[in-house]
Motif scaffolding. Structure first.
Motif, PDB file in Angstrom:
ATOM      1  N   VAL A 156      22.282  46.758  37.921  1.00 37.64           N
ATOM      2  CA  VAL A 156      23.219  45.622  37.825  1.00 37.64           C
ATOM      3  C   VAL A 156      24.629  46.141  37.538  1.00 37.64           C
ATOM      4  CG1 VAL A 156      23.864  43.585  36.465  1.00 37.64           C
ATOM      5  CG2 VAL A 156      21.491  43.907  37.169  1.00 37.64           C
ATOM      6  N   ALA A 157      24.724  47.154  36.669  1.00 41.89           N
ATOM      7  CA  ALA A 157      26.043  47.749  36.389  1.00 41.89           C
ATOM      8  C   ALA A 157      26.641  48.322  37.674  1.00 41.89           C
ATOM      9  CB  ALA A 157      25.913  48.835  35.321  1.00 41.89           C
ATOM     10  N   CYS A 158      25.799  48.994  38.477  1.00 42.94           N
ATOM     11  CA  CYS A 158      26.275  49.555  39.754  1.00 42.94           C
ATOM     12  C   CYS A 158      26.699  48.435  40.708  1.00 42.94           C
ATOM     13  CB  CYS A 158      25.185  50.390  40.412  1.00 42.94           C
ATOM     14  SG  CYS A 158      24.767  51.893  39.526  1.00 42.94           S
ATOM     15  N   VAL A 159      25.899  47.379  40.756  1.00 47.98           N
ATOM     16  CA  VAL A 159      26.213  46.238  41.647  1.00 47.98           C
ATOM     17  C   VAL A 159      27.565  45.639  41.265  1.00 47.98           C
ATOM     18  CG1 VAL A 159      25.558  43.838  42.130  1.00 47.98           C
ATOM     19  CG2 VAL A 159      23.864  45.671  42.348  1.00 47.98           C
ATOM     20  N   MET A 160      27.832  45.547  39.971  1.00 47.75           N
ATOM     21  CA  MET A 160      29.134  45.008  39.531  1.00 47.75           C
ATOM     22  C   MET A 160      30.288  45.858  40.069  1.00 47.75           C
ATOM     23  SD  MET A 160      28.285  43.983  35.598  1.00 47.75           S
ATOM     24  CE  MET A 160      27.668  42.343  35.180  1.00 47.75           C
ATOM     25  N   VAL A 161      30.108  47.171  40.028  1.00 45.52           N
ATOM     26  CA  VAL A 161      31.149  48.068  40.553  1.00 45.52           C
ATOM     27  C   VAL A 161      31.288  47.875  42.062  1.00 45.52           C
ATOM     28  CG1 VAL A 161      31.853  50.477  40.834  1.00 45.52           C
ATOM     29  CG2 VAL A 161      30.692  49.754  38.737  1.00 45.52           C
TER      30      VAL A 161
ATOM     31  N   VAL B   9      17.652  38.323  39.158  1.00 44.60           N
ATOM     32  CA  VAL B   9      18.794  38.767  38.349  1.00 44.60           C
ATOM     33  C   VAL B   9      19.874  39.372  39.249  1.00 44.60           C
ATOM     34  CG1 VAL B   9      19.541  40.479  36.643  1.00 44.60           C
ATOM     35  CG2 VAL B   9      17.486  39.125  36.219  1.00 44.60           C
ATOM     36  N   ILE B  10      19.467  40.259  40.135  1.00 44.60           N
ATOM     37  CA  ILE B  10      20.455  40.942  40.987  1.00 44.60           C
ATOM     38  C   ILE B  10      21.135  39.956  41.938  1.00 44.60           C
ATOM     39  CG2 ILE B  10      20.698  42.625  42.860  1.00 44.60           C
ATOM     40  CD1 ILE B  10      18.663  44.360  41.336  1.00 44.60           C
ATOM     41  N   VAL B  11      20.343  39.070  42.524  1.00 41.22           N
ATOM     42  CA  VAL B  11      20.927  38.072  43.428  1.00 41.22           C
ATOM     43  C   VAL B  11      21.899  37.171  42.661  1.00 41.22           C
ATOM     44  CG1 VAL B  11      20.402  36.015  44.801  1.00 41.22           C
ATOM     45  CG2 VAL B  11      19.035  38.082  45.082  1.00 41.22           C
ATOM     46  N   SER B  12      21.536  36.797  41.452  1.00 38.04           N
ATOM     47  CA  SER B  12      22.405  35.925  40.650  1.00 38.04           C
ATOM     48  C   SER B  12      23.724  36.608  40.317  1.00 38.04           C
ATOM     49  CB  SER B  12      21.708  35.518  39.341  1.00 38.04           C
ATOM     50  OG  SER B  12      20.510  34.871  39.620  1.00 38.04           O
ATOM     51  N   VAL B  13      23.648  37.889  39.958  1.00 40.14           N
ATOM     52  CA  VAL B  13      24.875  38.625  39.625  1.00 40.14           C
ATOM     53  C   VAL B  13      25.776  38.719  40.853  1.00 40.14           C
ATOM     54  CG1 VAL B  13      25.780  40.912  39.010  1.00 40.14           C
ATOM     55  CG2 VAL B  13      23.880  39.925  37.718  1.00 40.14           C
ATOM     56  N   ILE B  14      25.199  39.056  42.000  1.00 43.81           N
ATOM     57  CA  ILE B  14      26.000  39.158  43.226  1.00 43.81           C
ATOM     58  C   ILE B  14      26.629  37.807  43.556  1.00 43.81           C
ATOM     59  CG2 ILE B  14      25.892  39.570  45.727  1.00 43.81           C
ATOM     60  CD1 ILE B  14      23.688  41.648  45.137  1.00 43.81           C
ATOM     61  N   LEU B  17      29.508  36.974  41.202  1.00 41.26           N
ATOM     62  CA  LEU B  17      30.710  37.770  41.459  1.00 41.26           C
ATOM     63  C   LEU B  17      31.440  37.303  42.719  1.00 41.26           C
ATOM     64  CD1 LEU B  17      29.373  41.331  40.548  1.00 41.26           C
ATOM     65  CD2 LEU B  17      30.955  39.936  39.221  1.00 41.26           C
ATOM     66  N   PHE B  18      30.669  36.794  43.690  1.00 43.75           N
ATOM     67  CA  PHE B  18      31.294  36.331  44.941  1.00 43.75           C
ATOM     68  C   PHE B  18      31.793  34.879  44.849  1.00 43.75           C
ATOM     69  CE2 PHE B  18      29.520  39.973  47.310  1.00 43.75           C
ATOM     70  CZ  PHE B  18      30.627  40.265  48.109  1.00 43.75           C
ATOM     71  N   LEU B  19      31.406  34.203  43.790  1.00 42.68           N
ATOM     72  CA  LEU B  19      31.761  32.783  43.666  1.00 42.68           C
ATOM     73  C   LEU B  19      33.271  32.517  43.799  1.00 42.68           C
ATOM     74  CD1 LEU B  19      29.849  30.413  43.321  1.00 42.68           C
ATOM     75  CD2 LEU B  19      30.408  30.369  40.882  1.00 42.68           C
ATOM     76  N   PRO B  20      34.139  33.292  43.102  1.00 38.44           N
ATOM     77  CA  PRO B  20      35.582  33.035  43.252  1.00 38.44           C
ATOM     78  C   PRO B  20      36.071  33.246  44.682  1.00 38.44           C
ATOM     79  CG  PRO B  20      35.155  34.499  41.402  1.00 38.44           C
ATOM     80  CD  PRO B  20      33.877  34.374  42.156  1.00 38.44           C
ATOM     81  N   VAL B  21      35.434  34.166  45.411  1.00 37.41           N
ATOM     82  CA  VAL B  21      35.842  34.404  46.803  1.00 37.41           C
ATOM     83  C   VAL B  21      35.531  33.167  47.642  1.00 37.41           C
ATOM     84  CG1 VAL B  21      35.540  35.872  48.832  1.00 37.41           C
ATOM     85  CG2 VAL B  21      35.395  36.874  46.547  1.00 37.41           C
TER      86      VAL B  21
END
Lengths: 301, 145
Positions: A156-161, B9-14, B17-21
């Motif tokens: 997840v840290a990598c994905v954020m970067v 979790v990973i899909v949610s984070v991505i 992060l893309f939401l503002p775009v």
């Protein structure tokens, strides 16, 4: 690539090392920038323009609240970094830094060099990052989790970067278009930064004039920076792909600093890229290999 | 944690992060990262504060004097807002007061402070050519009373 993301494993020590890297960096950053954060408390409210957590506010926060948050950030940051009462100190540190950095961007100028470490702090606050190499772990009360849990934190840290860089690349294509890469945009941004600094009493980069007078070099640099940003996902492949991308991204930040004096300290000091690497192996490094005096004495009878 | 949960979790984070775009709205700490993404011409207007000596010549002031900060991005943003909000006079007096309080020889010749918008050809400036295209004075105030 999806399987690498989801099924990745890591030892607890890797997350712990990441915790310490980020913790030390942010504490140093806070210590160096403390006058800026401290003075936020007394800024004129007329230019306040709340963003993020403060998007609902039209007026600044009370002086005491800002200064208390600075002190709380320091204290909880030390606790988070050494892993002392981590379940309390890490969320408090993340929240304090989120408040301070958001507040700092709430004066009409969003500052984009604080985003990534703030996101990493939030991630660490909800992660089992003190299961190893921490005072909490030394007390022996922490049960280790599955390796995929620690792997998930690092991924997840990598994905954020990766996503941060991809979005920055998309922004250049979306807002600037092809002109950004093939036109004079980069030259104009560099000259703009230099003149702005000079008019505000500073000195622009000495290299700015050199590249503006040799502007043929800039379109390849512009194309290169967009490629670096959009190709960030290859870093998730690991190995040479990761190493190559991290080197390219670091060089890009170095060039930005050299030409525009715009510094992104988190990637410039490589802390942003630490989650891509097996940080726990740092303990296996034998420093004596680099000490010639000791090596000689090892061969002596 | 199951594989499905980890995927979520990973899909949610991505997605976050893309939401503002998708919303095309910059914020903090998730952002559209628009810095330096737009095209820019060579002629740009800058708001700044300058010292004026007895001869009427411009004396550049320091960043600390202009904005009480070491961050040019912050100071530039503040000055733009000051002009936008029609508060140039009061800010001019603050800067003049700062200059008077600091003392020293660095700005001893400065008799007044002007808060101005200057339009420059930035590329011409870096080439060492005359770059000033236009200058608007928003406020002028004396130093030391």
């Amino acid at each position: 690539m999806w399987s690498r993301l989801v099924d990745s494993t890591a030892p607890a020590e890797r997350v712990a090392a990441f915790r310490m890297c980020v913790g030390v960096f942010v504490l140093l950053y806070l210590a160096i920038r403390v006058p800026v954060f401290w003075d936020l408390a007394t800024r004129s409210g007329t230019t306040f323009d709340g963003v993020g957590l403060f998007g609902w506010r039209d007026t600044p926060l009370p002086v005491s609240m800002i200064r208390t948050t600075v002190v709380v950030a320091f204290v909880s940051g030390v606790g988070m970094t050494i892993g002392y009462r981590f379940r309390a100190t890490a969320p408090v540190f993340a929240l304090a830094m989120l408040l301070l950095t958001t507040y700092r961007s709430s004066w009409g100028q969003l500052l984009h060099f604080e985003n990534l470490f703030t996101l990493h702090l939030v991630l660490l606050a909800v992660s089992p990052a003190a299961d190893a190499w921490s005072l909490d772990a030394r007390r022996g009360t922490i049960a280790r989790r599955e390796a995929t849990t620690y792997g998930l934190v690092m991924q997840v840290a990598c994905v954020m970067v990766v996503v941060t860089y991809v979005i920055a690349g998309i922004a250049k294509l979306r807002i600037g278009g092809a002109e950004w890469m093939f036109g004079d945009t980069l030259r104009n941004h560099i000259s703009y930064s230099a003149v702005r600094l000079e008019l505000l009493g500073g000195d622009g980069s000495p290299l700015a004039g050199v590249v503006v007078r040799n502007a043929w070099i800039l379109p390849p640099m512009a194309i290169g920076s967009v490629i670096v940003e959009l190709s960030a996902p290859i870093a998730l492949l690991g190995g040479r792909w990761r190493n190559g991308w991290v080197a390219a991204a670091w060089f890009m930040h170095l060039a930005i600093y050299a030409l525009m004096l715009v510094g992104f300290p988190y990637p410039l000091f490589l802390i942003a890229f630490t989650p891509f690497f097996p940080l726990e192996r740092v303990r296996d490094i034998d420093l004596r290999r680099w000490l010639p005096v000791q090596r000689q004495s090892a061969h002596s009878p | 944690m199951s594989r499905r949960s980890r995927s979520l979790v990973i899909v949610s984070v991505i997605a976050a992060l893309f939401l503002p775009v998708l919303a095309n709205r910059d914020s903090f700490p998730i952002s559209t990262y628009p810095m330096y993404a737009g095209t820019r011409g060579t002629e740009v207007s800058f708001v700044t504060a300058q010292g004026i000596d007895a001869d009427g010549s411009v004396v550049p002031l320091s960043l600390a004097t202009i904005g009480a900060s070491d961050d040019p991005l912050v100071v530039a943003g503040e000055l733009r807002d000051v002009v936008r909000l029609d508060q140039a006079d009061s800010r001019c007096r603050v800067i003049a007061g700062r200059l008077g309080a600091r003392g020293g020889d660095d700005f001893a010749d400065v008799e007044a402070v002007e808060l101005v918008t200057e339009r420059h050809d930035t590329v011409a400036s870096l080439r060492g050519e005359d770059s000033l295209r236009d200058r608007t004075v928003h406020a002028r105030c004396g130093v030391g009373g």
